[in-house]
Design an enzyme around this catalytic site. Structure first.
Site, mmCIF file in Angstrom:
data_model
loop_
_atom_site.group_PDB
_atom_site.id
_atom_site.type_symbol
_atom_site.label_atom_id
_atom_site.label_comp_id
_atom_site.label_asym_id
_atom_site.label_seq_id
_atom_site.Cartn_x
_atom_site.Cartn_y
_atom_site.Cartn_z
ATOM 1 N N LYS A 1 55.629 19.367 51.674
ATOM 2 C CA LYS A 1 54.933 18.250 52.340
ATOM 3 C C LYS A 1 53.932 17.539 51.439
ATOM 4 C CE LYS A 1 51.602 21.103 54.879
ATOM 5 N NZ LYS A 1 51.097 21.470 56.185
ATOM 6 N N GLU B 1 43.656 47.008 41.019
ATOM 7 C CA GLU B 1 42.999 46.297 42.133
ATOM 8 C C GLU B 1 42.782 47.290 43.268
ATOM 9 O OE1 GLU B 1 44.967 42.630 43.188
ATOM 10 O OE2 GLU B 1 44.809 41.860 41.151
ATOM 11 N N HIS C 1 42.418 35.374 53.976
ATOM 12 C CA HIS C 1 43.195 35.357 52.735
ATOM 13 C C HIS C 1 44.696 35.370 52.991
ATOM 14 C CE1 HIS C 1 43.928 35.946 48.513
ATOM 15 N NE2 HIS C 1 44.421 37.153 48.665
ATOM 16 N N ASP D 1 52.569 25.732 59.876
ATOM 17 C CA ASP D 1 53.661 24.873 60.376
ATOM 18 C C ASP D 1 54.982 25.632 60.532
ATOM 19 O OD1 ASP D 1 51.744 22.992 59.823
ATOM 20 O OD2 ASP D 1 52.840 22.042 58.185
ATOM 21 N N GLN E 1 45.533 34.665 41.747
ATOM 22 C CA GLN E 1 44.858 35.003 40.494
ATOM 23 C C GLN E 1 45.280 36.382 39.982
ATOM 24 O OE1 GLN E 1 40.642 34.794 41.255
ATOM 25 N NE2 GLN E 1 40.634 32.575 41.500
ATOM 26 N N GLY E 2 45.062 37.387 40.843
ATOM 27 C CA GLY E 2 45.142 38.795 40.418
ATOM 28 C C GLY E 2 46.428 39.118 39.725
ATOM 29 N N ARG F 1 40.777 46.242 51.397
ATOM 30 C CA ARG F 1 40.029 44.994 51.638
ATOM 31 C C ARG F 1 39.364 44.923 53.003
ATOM 32 N NH1 ARG F 1 44.182 40.731 48.780
ATOM 33 N NH2 ARG F 1 43.619 41.440 46.711
ATOM 34 N N ARG G 1 47.745 44.257 53.829
ATOM 35 C CA ARG G 1 48.544 44.185 52.597
ATOM 36 C C ARG G 1 47.814 44.810 51.408
ATOM 37 N NH1 ARG G 1 48.654 40.278 48.415
ATOM 38 N NH2 ARG G 1 46.960 39.267 49.529
ATOM 39 N N SER H 1 52.106 40.677 47.440
ATOM 40 C CA SER H 1 52.771 39.536 48.086
ATOM 41 C C SER H 1 53.643 38.735 47.116
ATOM 42 C CB SER H 1 51.766 38.618 48.767
ATOM 43 O OG SER H 1 50.703 38.341 47.921
ATOM 44 N N LEU H 2 53.210 38.574 45.870
ATOM 45 C CA LEU H 2 54.090 37.864 44.929
ATOM 46 C C LEU H 2 55.368 38.675 44.721
ATOM 47 C CD1 LEU H 2 51.695 36.402 42.174
ATOM 48 C CD2 LEU H 2 52.363 35.432 44.363
ATOM 49 N N HIS I 1 39.669 38.546 52.499
ATOM 50 C CA HIS I 1 39.373 38.965 51.116
ATOM 51 C C HIS I 1 37.859 39.075 50.987
ATOM 52 C CE1 HIS I 1 39.256 39.017 46.751
ATOM 53 N NE2 HIS I 1 40.580 39.079 46.708
HETATM 54 C C1 SIN Z 1 43.126 38.648 44.084
HETATM 55 O O1 SIN Z 1 43.318 38.263 42.932
HETATM 56 O O2 SIN Z 1 42.133 39.286 44.423
HETATM 57 C C2 SIN Z 1 44.137 38.314 45.121
HETATM 58 C C3 SIN Z 1 45.374 39.049 44.858
HETATM 59 C C4 SIN Z 1 46.105 39.315 46.146
HETATM 60 O O3 SIN Z 1 45.652 38.944 47.198
HETATM 61 O O4 SIN Z 1 47.146 39.970 46.082
#
Ligand code: SIN
Length: 523
Positions: A34, A113, A330, A206, A46-47, A273, A365, A370-371, A227
């Site tokens: 969109k 992490e 987040h 959406d 980022q992480g 988290r 999570r 997630s990636l 987060h």
């Molecule tokens: C982060 O970089 O803290 C986020 C990474 C994530 O949510 O998986």
């Protein structure tokens, strides 16, 4: 040869690109987004991406960490599969030359992490992992993938209970339809439903509402991940400070330098988290300011260039050694219920990425999973679609929703309400008050030809907020991202293995079960 000829993918994050990278050249794929393609949560990640690629790690340990963080609300087989296949896909990306950050030995550098037992997060460009991955995947797409920016998909075309295409608006607001043999929703979650969030502003729920209107199931909506560390200036969140910063030695403190996570959890600042976010919430409620102390983080500027740029823009002096932070929305663990291939209960409709609920994340999570899930589900959905017989859809006149209910409230008001009454800490009174308010809001009915993009998002956000709040009210326990002050403990006797489902205007509780691939029958 694939029997599918034409597939529409809605959204342009890593799940969509993983799908597009995998799908056979025998298919024509229309990726519709969109805004510009770079407007996604993936770009902001980022992480990094978690994968058990180290010789000192194992998929079994990754599975264990995922299930502990997610409070035992998973689909165990999905967890095993996604983490195993994900590891192989990440290894393949490394072999293909995806520019992950490397150590002196030339192998991917691994970070730690929250709630991970060991270093297993691959990252790229320091803290630009999502952006790097998006660019790498995009560079690999063939000529059978067609990217359409500023194509706002607003609804699905349903014929004989099967998804046969989409309704979309162009930049001038004109309405169009496009038919397809399958539609894949990769639209993200609903971060923009909350005032303080880390999401791209295009992530407005959406896709979830399109699927819901089409008859698909929405599940686990009460599980929202907050987060702990959003850079916050004068009460306004201006961006994410990756958990990887705490992985490199940063810690949370109050205005006096008191470490606020000490003695709370064995993993201290790297606790799951939900636990860290709640501590931050209570500290702030008690009148304290909350900071991330970064004095011990080696090479901060080179390891976290995006965060440094963010701080500079916000006028934060890094030499002070601490960053003002607050928790914020987040990630949505719930979403459109799908099977292991991303199939929804509506034939020819798939969902992948954060829009989908596969059962990997449980109630909370694990960071950087997630990636990985997006890579795997994009890949599996593509392979599945290639194998399925082409549905024999005729294309008669397909009715579309021609009027939309638009609440008479501002989007900011909705976001404020969600943050205050359905946020990090919830209770029955506040949830009931919010539900009542949302249901009592007056609304206008606007024709699809006249409705603006903002009104569509508001309409979807309002509908989704009602579903989310109902789920949060139903679940009378605390688990993962869902914390009820009036039911502060996990209640396994009542709630273990139970899932709250929204379907066709109805809400019900089911025994959580894995959906077999055969539930989506093509004839
Ligand atoms: C982060 O970089 O803290 C986020 C990474 C994530 O949510 O998986």
């Amino acid at each position: 040869m694939s029997s599918f000829q034409k597939i529409i993918v809605v959204g342009s994050g890593i799940a969509a690109l993983s799908f597009a990278k995998t799908i056979s050249e025998n298919c024509q794929v229309f990726v519709m987004t969109k805004k510009q393609y770079s407007a996604s949560n993936s770009m902001l990640a980022q992480g990094g991406i978690a994968a058990a690629v180290s010789p000192h790690d194992s998929v079994e340990q990754h599975v264990k960490d995922t299930i502990v963080a997610g409070c035992d609300h998973h689909d165990d087989r999905t967890v095993q599969e996604v983490l195993r296949i994900g590891k192989d896909l990440v290894k393949r990306l490394v072999e293909e030359g995806c520019p992950f950050d490397k150590n002196e030995a030339g192998v991917p550098q691994l970070a730690k992490e929250g709630a991970h037992a060991t270093e297993r997060i691959l990252h790229a460009g320091g803290d630009q992992t999502g952006k790097t991955l998006v660019q790498f995947l995009k560079s690999q797409l063939g000529s059978h993938i067609h990217l359409y920016e500023h194509h706002h998909v607003i609804d699905l075309l349903i014929d004989d209970q099967t998804c046969v295409g989409v309704v979309w608006k162009d930049e001038r607001g004109h309405v169009h339809t496009m038919t397809a043999d399958a539609v894949v929703l990769s639209t993200g979650g609903c971060g923009d439903l909350y005032e303080t969030n880390t999401n791209d502003s295009s992530v407005t729920g959406d896709g979830l509402m399109m699927a819901y209107r089409a008859g698909a199931q929405l599940v686990d909506l009460e599980f929202v991940q907050f987060h702990p560390t959003l850079l916050t200036i004068a009460g306004t969140a201006v961006g994410l400070i990756s958990e990887a910063v705490r992985g490199e030695g940063a810690f949370l403190e109050d205005e006096t330098g008191r470490r606020i996570m000490e003695g709370i959890h064995p993993q201290s600042d790297l606790a799951p988290r939900d636990i860290v976010s709640r501590v931050m919430f209570h500290e702030q409620k008690a009148g304290h300011q909350t900071y991330l102390n970064i004095r011990n983080v080696p090479h901060f500027k080179t390891r976290f260039p995006t965060i440094c740029a963010l701080c500079k823009k916000a006028g934060i002096d890094l030499t002070s050694g601490r960053l003002p932070v607050s928790p914020g929305m987040h990630f949505l663990m719930g979403g459109i219920k799908v099977n292991e291939y991303g199939e929804t209960s509506v034939p020819s409709l798939f969902a992948i990425g954060e829009a989908a609920c596969t059962g990997l994340h449980g109630a909370n999570r694990l960071a950087s999973n997630s990636l990985l899930e997006s890579l795997v589900l994009g890949n599996k959905a593509a392979r599945r679609i290639e194998q399925l017989p082409k549905p024999h859809t005729t294309m008669p006149h397909i009715p579309m929703q021609d009027v939309w209910p638009v609440p008479n409230i501002s989007k900011n008001k909705l976001k404020q309400w969600m943050t205050t009454y359905a946020g990090i800490v919830r209770d029955e009174n506040n949830l009931k008050l919010l539900l009542n308010t949302l249901e009592q809001v007056s609304f206008q009915v606007i024709n699809v030809k006249d409705i603006t993009n903002e009104q569509i998002e508001l309409s979807n956000g309002w509908g989704l907020a009602i579903c989310l709040v109902k789920s949060a009210l139903y679940r009378t326990e605390s688990r993962g991202g869902h914390y009820r002050m009036d039911h502060p403990e996990r209640n396994d006797a009542l709630w273990r293995g139970k899932q709250i489902v929204h379907e066709k205007g109805d809400i019900h509780i089911i025994e959580k079960e894995r959906i077999d691939a055969s539930w989506n029958v093509y004839s």
